[in-house]
Scaffold this motif. Sequence first.
Motif, PDB file in Angstrom:
ATOM      1  N   ALA A 181       0.816  -1.219   0.000  1.00 32.30           N
ATOM      2  CA  ALA A 181       0.000   0.000   0.000  1.00 32.30           C
ATOM      3  C   ALA A 181       0.848   1.266   0.000  1.00 32.30           C
ATOM      4  CB  ALA A 181      -0.923   0.001   1.215  1.00 32.30           C
ATOM      5  N   SER A 182       2.022   1.212   0.615  1.00 28.89           N
ATOM      6  CA  SER A 182       2.860   2.399   0.701  1.00 28.89           C
ATOM      7  C   SER A 182       3.706   2.598  -0.549  1.00 28.89           C
ATOM      8  CB  SER A 182       3.781   2.301   1.928  1.00 28.89           C
ATOM      9  OG  SER A 182       4.623   1.151   1.829  1.00 28.89           O
ATOM     10  N   GLY A 183       3.623   1.656  -1.495  1.00 29.99           N
ATOM     11  CA  GLY A 183       4.425   1.759  -2.710  1.00 29.99           C
ATOM     12  C   GLY A 183       5.908   1.640  -2.441  1.00 29.99           C
ATOM     13  N   SER A 184       6.265   0.839  -1.444  1.00 27.22           N
ATOM     14  CA  SER A 184       7.667   0.698  -1.046  1.00 27.22           C
ATOM     15  C   SER A 184       8.509   0.147  -2.189  1.00 27.22           C
ATOM     16  CB  SER A 184       7.765  -0.246   0.158  1.00 27.22           C
ATOM     17  OG  SER A 184       9.094  -0.687   0.345  1.00 27.22           O
ATOM     18  N   PRO A 185       9.561   0.873  -2.619  1.00 32.53           N
ATOM     19  CA  PRO A 185      10.439   0.354  -3.668  1.00 32.53           C
ATOM     20  C   PRO A 185      11.230  -0.868  -3.197  1.00 32.53           C
ATOM     21  CG  PRO A 185      11.296   2.426  -2.785  1.00 32.53           C
ATOM     22  CD  PRO A 185       9.926   2.245  -2.222  1.00 32.53           C
ATOM     23  N   GLU A 186      11.483  -0.946  -1.895  1.00 39.05           N
ATOM     24  CA  GLU A 186      12.223  -2.098  -1.356  1.00 39.05           C
ATOM     25  C   GLU A 186      11.403  -3.382  -1.498  1.00 39.05           C
ATOM     26  OE1 GLU A 186      13.857   1.573   0.366  1.00 39.05           O
ATOM     27  OE2 GLU A 186      11.820   0.757   0.278  1.00 39.05           O
TER      28      GLU A 186
END
Length: 298
Positions: A244-249
């Motif tokens: 949901a946070s669009g984390s690239p990791e």
Amino acid sequence: MQNASDLNDALASNFMVVDLTLKSWTGNMTDREASSEVITQKGATKDSGKFVKYLFASADGELQAVRAAARVIGSYVKQETSPWQGSYRLLAATKAIDFLTKLNGFKQDYDNTVAALANVWDVRVAQAIHNLGGLADSNDYPDAAEVRALFGMTIDLLPVPSEKDFSRINLPANVVTALGQRHASALEKQMQTVHDDMKKNLLEGIQRMAKQLGMRGVGEKTRLHDTMVSNLQAQVAMLRTMNASGSPELAALADKIEQQLLATPMEAFRNSPAKAAEVAEAAKNLAIEAALEDVWQL
């Protein structure tokens, strides 16, 4: 790392809350008379236990089929969603139509098993009463006409409340702001629970692959099931939809798992110990990366 408000907006825009209810008649009933007899025979105190009888003793084929169909529904919902508040589950909005379509098929199967049970209810009650002997009491059983009402499945898809929703409440502005911020902070904590659950399941899948392929790589006997790959594929798909946070990791981790662990057909591992050993080593390294706390920060 997103702030709580931005994360709340992302959740409200892209996710839904699943509320599943499965109503089921257990067939279990406490027999007070039998309980009293056992307690008296054993010289125990009144609060030492109770005797629970199974009303469909040795006559529960159709009832077991209903329970099996209910377990299929529960397993499917758990597989396609992530834990949320209480008994609620979180579902990506992009999966909602497919989710409901498949669930409707499972519900039809469930309803069919309930109908089959209702059709033989009186016969099974008679068999069970015979099997229970002195424990039997015909008054313990619902009428056949009531059977369908004893079971049921309902599913609701609800929106994730947004921090902005509190602006519609007729309260002082500072109170509305405080309530909205508190709500966003609570959702942030709940989303961390989602991440923790994904992390646990993903690590288990990667570590299982590392172990099984590692054994194959050194020539040990082991059965390589297709589910080892399909289960990990499902976990990666869940990782992508629940980011949901669009984390690239997290996106990068999903890419690496697909490229390094899931690009090779299972048959190649069965035929080549060298290939199994190569991918087992990659799985070990990815397990280390997937265990890092920084990867899972919101």
